[in-house]
Design a protein around this motif. Structure first.
Motif, PDB file in Angstrom:
ATOM      1  N   GLN A  66       0.820  -1.207   0.000  1.00  0.00           N
ATOM      2  CA  GLN A  66       0.000   0.000   0.000  1.00  0.00           C
ATOM      3  C   GLN A  66       0.857   1.261   0.000  1.00  0.00           C
ATOM      4  OE1 GLN A  66      -2.906  -0.344   3.151  1.00  0.00           O
ATOM      5  NE2 GLN A  66      -3.605  -2.360   2.458  1.00  0.00           N
ATOM      6  N   LEU A  69       2.056   1.940  -3.531  1.00  0.00           N
ATOM      7  CA  LEU A  69       1.040   2.436  -4.460  1.00  0.00           C
ATOM      8  C   LEU A  69       0.707   3.913  -4.249  1.00  0.00           C
ATOM      9  CD1 LEU A  69      -1.504  -0.538  -4.664  1.00  0.00           C
ATOM     10  CD2 LEU A  69       0.174   0.170  -6.364  1.00  0.00           C
ATOM     11  N   GLN A  74       4.401   7.044  -8.476  1.00  0.00           N
ATOM     12  CA  GLN A  74       3.676   5.906  -9.030  1.00  0.00           C
ATOM     13  C   GLN A  74       2.237   6.267  -9.396  1.00  0.00           C
ATOM     14  OE1 GLN A  74       5.196   3.238  -9.765  1.00  0.00           O
ATOM     15  NE2 GLN A  74       6.934   3.023  -8.390  1.00  0.00           N
ATOM     16  N   ARG A  75       1.829   7.453  -9.047  1.00  0.00           N
ATOM     17  CA  ARG A  75       0.415   7.836  -9.186  1.00  0.00           C
ATOM     18  C   ARG A  75      -0.099   7.702 -10.623  1.00  0.00           C
ATOM     19  NH1 ARG A  75      -3.659   8.869  -5.325  1.00  0.00           N
ATOM     20  NH2 ARG A  75      -5.415   9.658  -6.508  1.00  0.00           N
ATOM     21  N   VAL A  78      -0.536   4.073 -11.609  1.00  0.00           N
ATOM     22  CA  VAL A  78      -1.689   3.482 -10.927  1.00  0.00           C
ATOM     23  C   VAL A  78      -2.988   3.900 -11.613  1.00  0.00           C
ATOM     24  CG1 VAL A  78      -3.008   3.389  -8.779  1.00  0.00           C
ATOM     25  CG2 VAL A  78      -0.523   3.265  -8.693  1.00  0.00           C
ATOM     26  N   GLU A  79      -3.060   5.174 -11.980  1.00  0.00           N
ATOM     27  CA  GLU A  79      -4.252   5.675 -12.671  1.00  0.00           C
ATOM     28  C   GLU A  79      -4.430   4.973 -14.016  1.00  0.00           C
ATOM     29  OE1 GLU A  79      -6.503   7.565 -11.569  1.00  0.00           O
ATOM     30  OE2 GLU A  79      -5.630   8.482  -9.781  1.00  0.00           O
ATOM     31  N   ASN A 160       9.315   1.261 -13.292  1.00  0.00           N
ATOM     32  CA  ASN A 160       8.218   0.960 -12.369  1.00  0.00           C
ATOM     33  C   ASN A 160       8.739   0.271 -11.124  1.00  0.00           C
ATOM     34  OD1 ASN A 160       6.191   1.831 -14.227  1.00  0.00           O
ATOM     35  ND2 ASN A 160       6.491  -0.086 -15.331  1.00  0.00           N
ATOM     36  N   ILE A 164       3.901  -2.186  -9.069  1.00  0.00           N
ATOM     37  CA  ILE A 164       3.340  -1.781 -10.357  1.00  0.00           C
ATOM     38  C   ILE A 164       3.672  -2.815 -11.426  1.00  0.00           C
ATOM     39  CG2 ILE A 164       3.452  -0.067 -12.197  1.00  0.00           C
ATOM     40  CD1 ILE A 164       1.901   0.887  -9.807  1.00  0.00           C
ATOM     41  N   VAL A 274      -7.604  -1.276  -4.763  1.00  0.00           N
ATOM     42  CA  VAL A 274      -6.630  -0.260  -5.193  1.00  0.00           C
ATOM     43  C   VAL A 274      -7.196   1.146  -5.014  1.00  0.00           C
ATOM     44  CG1 VAL A 274      -5.312   0.671  -7.145  1.00  0.00           C
ATOM     45  CG2 VAL A 274      -5.483  -1.809  -6.807  1.00  0.00           C
ATOM     46  N   ILE A 278      -5.413   4.179  -2.629  1.00  0.00           N
ATOM     47  CA  ILE A 278      -4.902   5.477  -3.090  1.00  0.00           C
ATOM     48  C   ILE A 278      -5.781   6.653  -2.650  1.00  0.00           C
ATOM     49  CG2 ILE A 278      -3.820   4.406  -5.095  1.00  0.00           C
ATOM     50  CD1 ILE A 278      -6.065   5.530  -6.823  1.00  0.00           C
TER      51      ILE A 278
END
Length: 280
Positions: A66, A69, A74-75, A78-79, A160, A164, A274, A278
């Motif tokens: 967590q 992420l 990494q945002r 992740v999106e 990454n 990820i 997920v 976030i």
């Protein structure tokens, strides 16, 4: 399964944890299976994919996972993965709708064949079945293009983190399995091979026979072929064959429906997990 898989760094949360080995084992098995071409092999891949998403959801419960992420760097990735998961769920829905439509047409045609004693007057009913299949194939063609779009986004991973990388690998394998499911439902793979081989049938008779055997392994496509043959010759023997093929097709459809339903639930569960991570 054509896809890009990426090396993972040593920063993987709980790297020695058994769940990580389970994820790797399932990924490797699904990669090795290549493009499934029968209902049983596709069903096996769907079961493996369900387990894979379940293992990923367990991995997402680890605090280090967590933390990885929610890192700002990494945002964006992740999106992108969340966008991809949403598109994959849409593809699952398309596949399930196609199966439902085919099953309904199959059951309706079976009911008509049971009520009628002869082969006369069935041509229109057969054509309705084929028209429905044609419309369904158009929807699947669009879904396959969407899968290719998602896959192309996975082609340039960049740098990454380990988490990820795992999620990207899972998405890539999911794309490949769903592609096999869609191709099986529409009969795209076997039909295209049949078309290519028919051009050189005299010289490539052996390959043509192999293609026919592959079509027989696809219960849905086999039922469709039986219907087409029956339209050309209103013969009671052909009608009986159609009934047999439709029954096999319905059983195959039922298995795939159940597999996709379970997969969709587990994909939604992972996606929600997920999103919760976030958004905290």
């Amino acid at each position: 399964m054509a896809a890009s898989y990426h090396a993972r760094s040593n920063s993987l949360p709980s790297r020695q944890h058994p769940i990580v080995s389970q994820i790797d084992d399932n990924l490797n098995r699904l990669r090795a299976s290549q493009s499934a071409s029968t209902s049983s092999s596709i069903g096996h891949d769907l079961n493996g994919l369900q387990d894979l998403h379940e293992y990923v959801d367990v991995l997402l419960q680890f605090p280090l996972t967590q933390q990885a992420l929610v890192q700002e760097k990494q945002r964006e990735m992740v999106e992108e993965l969340l966008d991809g998961s949403l598109m994959l769920l849409d593809v699952c829905t398309t596949a399930r709708d196609a199966l439902l439509q085919t099953k309904e047409c199959t059951q309706e045609l079976q009911s008509i064949l049971r009520r009628r004693r002869g082969a006369e007057g069935l041509a229109n009913e057969f054509r309705k079945y084929l028209t429905s299949r044609k419309a369904m194939k158009k929807a699947i063609c669009k879904a396959l293009k969407n899968l290719k779009h998602i896959q192309n986004k996975l082609g340039t991973p960049g740098e990454n983190g380990a988490v990820i990388s795992i999620l990207r690998d899972v998405e890539a394998v999911t794309i490949s399995v769903l592609e096999s499911v869609l191709s099986f439902i529409s009969g795209a793979g076997a039909e295209s091979k049949s078309s290519r081989w028919s051009l050189v049938s005299k010289l490539m008779h052996q390959k043509k026979v192999m293609c026919e055997e592959e079509q027989k392994a696809n219960e849905i496509l086999s039922a469709e072929a039986a219907v087409r043959s029956c339209i050309k010759s209103e013969n009671m023997k052909h009608v009986e064959n159609v009934q047999k093929e439709l029954q096999s097709s319905e059983l195959s459809i039922q298995d795939l429906e159940e597999g996709l339903e379970t997969l969709s639930r587990r994909m939604i569960k992972t996606r929600v997990t997920v999103l919760n991570i976030i958004s905290c």
